[in-house]
Design a protein around this motif. Structure first.
Motif, mmCIF file in Angstrom:
data_model
loop_
_atom_site.group_PDB
_atom_site.id
_atom_site.type_symbol
_atom_site.label_atom_id
_atom_site.label_comp_id
_atom_site.label_asym_id
_atom_site.label_seq_id
_atom_site.Cartn_x
_atom_site.Cartn_y
_atom_site.Cartn_z
ATOM 1 N N ARG A 28 0.828 -1.204 0.000
ATOM 2 C CA ARG A 28 0.000 0.000 0.000
ATOM 3 C C ARG A 28 0.870 1.265 0.000
ATOM 4 O O ARG A 28 1.983 1.262 0.516
ATOM 5 C CB ARG A 28 -0.923 0.031 1.229
ATOM 6 N N ARG A 30 0.412 5.596 0.695
ATOM 7 C CA ARG A 30 -0.364 6.798 1.048
ATOM 8 C C ARG A 30 0.493 8.018 0.731
ATOM 9 O O ARG A 30 1.639 8.103 1.173
ATOM 10 C CB ARG A 30 -0.724 6.819 2.540
ATOM 11 N N GLU A 89 -13.130 0.416 7.700
ATOM 12 C CA GLU A 89 -12.626 -0.952 7.881
ATOM 13 C C GLU A 89 -11.950 -1.473 6.625
ATOM 14 O O GLU A 89 -10.964 -2.214 6.695
ATOM 15 C CB GLU A 89 -13.773 -1.901 8.254
ATOM 16 N N ARG A 90 -12.459 -1.072 5.460
ATOM 17 C CA ARG A 90 -11.900 -1.554 4.191
ATOM 18 C C ARG A 90 -10.737 -0.701 3.715
ATOM 19 O O ARG A 90 -10.191 -0.913 2.636
ATOM 20 C CB ARG A 90 -12.994 -1.561 3.115
ATOM 21 N N HIS A 91 -10.353 0.303 4.520
ATOM 22 C CA HIS A 91 -9.234 1.209 4.211
ATOM 23 C C HIS A 91 -9.489 2.044 2.961
ATOM 24 O O HIS A 91 -8.540 2.533 2.341
ATOM 25 C CB HIS A 91 -7.921 0.427 4.066
ATOM 26 N N SER A 94 -10.866 6.364 6.332
ATOM 27 C CA SER A 94 -10.085 6.122 7.550
ATOM 28 C C SER A 94 -10.932 6.472 8.763
ATOM 29 O O SER A 94 -11.910 7.229 8.665
ATOM 30 C CB SER A 94 -8.808 6.970 7.554
ATOM 31 N N GLN A 127 -4.413 6.997 -1.859
ATOM 32 C CA GLN A 127 -4.163 5.654 -1.356
ATOM 33 C C GLN A 127 -4.247 4.648 -2.503
ATOM 34 O O GLN A 127 -5.219 4.644 -3.256
ATOM 35 C CB GLN A 127 -5.193 5.264 -0.289
#
Length: 353
Positions: A28, A30, A89-91, A94, A127
């Motif tokens: 991932r 950011r 929860e699933r990103h 946030s 993201q």
């Protein structure tokens, strides 16, 4: 499009591909950016936040032209509280952003692998995610989005510092790279602390995704960079890939030793825990995460015949936000435990080979 993503336990990008995907769940990125003419979101007025949100949404068509899929802009106030919980929860969003949904939004790509958070800690947070060890891919996608937005927007940047961010620790590149790893072997062999000490000295950190009272739950960890100033994005990713490669090798060695010297004991443990996972009538979140760790290890060792994608799907389905969203209402503790066990039983049948 977004609500369709929230209904399923797996997003389209979570297909189990990517390098060393038996140990590395995902990669991932950011990237934090801010507009020069507005103060940071925590200090901004509603009018300023609304202006930032409008500027971001205005350039959504430019993201569609990148050719990787279409985007949808969603204001958080247009979602229900349960939908916002699942989003976090699933990103895709946030926990920080959904606390104050007014004048905040996300731009989400149809496969769920990319989201742009507007008015989180910073004006924009890009993201990106990909399965397995694919740091170059997630950085390339984040960089394309960053370049596209920067060609339209005036981001806060100084030659001596780099990109200016709400958190001083992100100033410079504004980049946080993360790799999620499943490390049951290192935990069982009690070799994780040594690795933590080594990578901390190199400017990286490793933390448990699920933890309580300084105890790691479910053997899930994320490695992230701690330095963003005075180093290039390419150097960060190069160092991280090297570190992750070393951790993966250590984990493989530990699994091999455990299997070679304790095969019967390992099989007994893995089958017993699979029995609980597949038959329990009630289950708390911590117990589910622990059992799912052994479930994934059993798949990797060939003890249990289930598709590897079952693991991230079951992890998502164990979350309280997802369970309540599926139920369409808030659930109390016992209702959550009942719903969690039922959902996990159903999904185990769905993903059976």
């Amino acid at each position: 499009m977004l609500k369709d993503l929230l209904k399923e336990p797996l997003a389209p990008w979570q297909n189990g591909s990517g390098d060393v995907s038996d140990i590395v769940l995902d990669s991932r990125i950011r990237v934090s950016r801010n507009l020069k003419k507005y103060v940071f979101p925590s200090k901004a007025t509603d009018e300023e936040l609304a202006a930032v949100l409008a500027e971001g949404e205005r350039y959504l068509p430019s993201l569609n032209l990148l050719g990787h899929g279409t985007y949808e802009a969603v204001a958080l106030t247009d979602l229900t509280p349960l939908e916002r919980e699942v989003l976090a929860e699933r990103h895709i969003s946030s926990a920080t952003q959904i606390k104050t949904p007014a004048q905040r939004g996300v731009m989400v790509r149809q496969d769920g692998a990319v989201s742009v958070l507007i008015n989180e800690d910073d004006h924009f947070c890009i993201q990106t995610a990909a399965p397995g060890l694919q740091l170059e891919q997630v950085w390339d996608e984040a960089s394309q989005i960053d370049d596209t937005l920067e060609s339209k927007l005036n981001f806060a940047f100084r030659d001596d510092f780099g990109y200016l961010t709400a958190s001083p620790s992100l100033t410079g590149t504004g980049l946080v790279a993360g790799v999620t790893l499943h490390l049951p072997g290192l935990v069982m062999m009690k070799r994780l602390n040594r690795i933590v000490q080594v990578i901390t000295k190199l400017g990286f950190a490793i933390c448990g995704l699920y933890s309580e009272r300084n105890e790691y739950i479910g053997n899930l960890f994320q490695v992230t960079n701690q330095v963003t100033l005075g180093i290039s994005e390419e150097d960060i990713l190069k160092q991280m890939k090297k570190i992750v490669g070393q951790i993966v090798q250590e984990e493989r060695n530990c699994r091999s030793l455990l299997w070679t010297h304790n095969q019967n004991a390992m099989k007994d443990r893995l089958f017993r825990n699979y029995g609980v996972l597949s038959q329990a009538w009630m289950m708390q979140l911590d117990e589910a995460v622990e059992l799912l760790s052994d479930f994934r290890l059993a798949i990797d060792l060939g003890v249990i015949q289930e598709r590897p994608q079952a693991y991230p799907a079951l992890l998502t389905a164990a979350g309280p936000g997802y369970l309540q969203y599926q139920a369409g209402r808030e659930l109390n503790g016992e209702e959550l435990d009942l719903q969690r066990a039922q959902t996990l039983r159903q999904l185990l049948r769905t993903y059976a080979v």
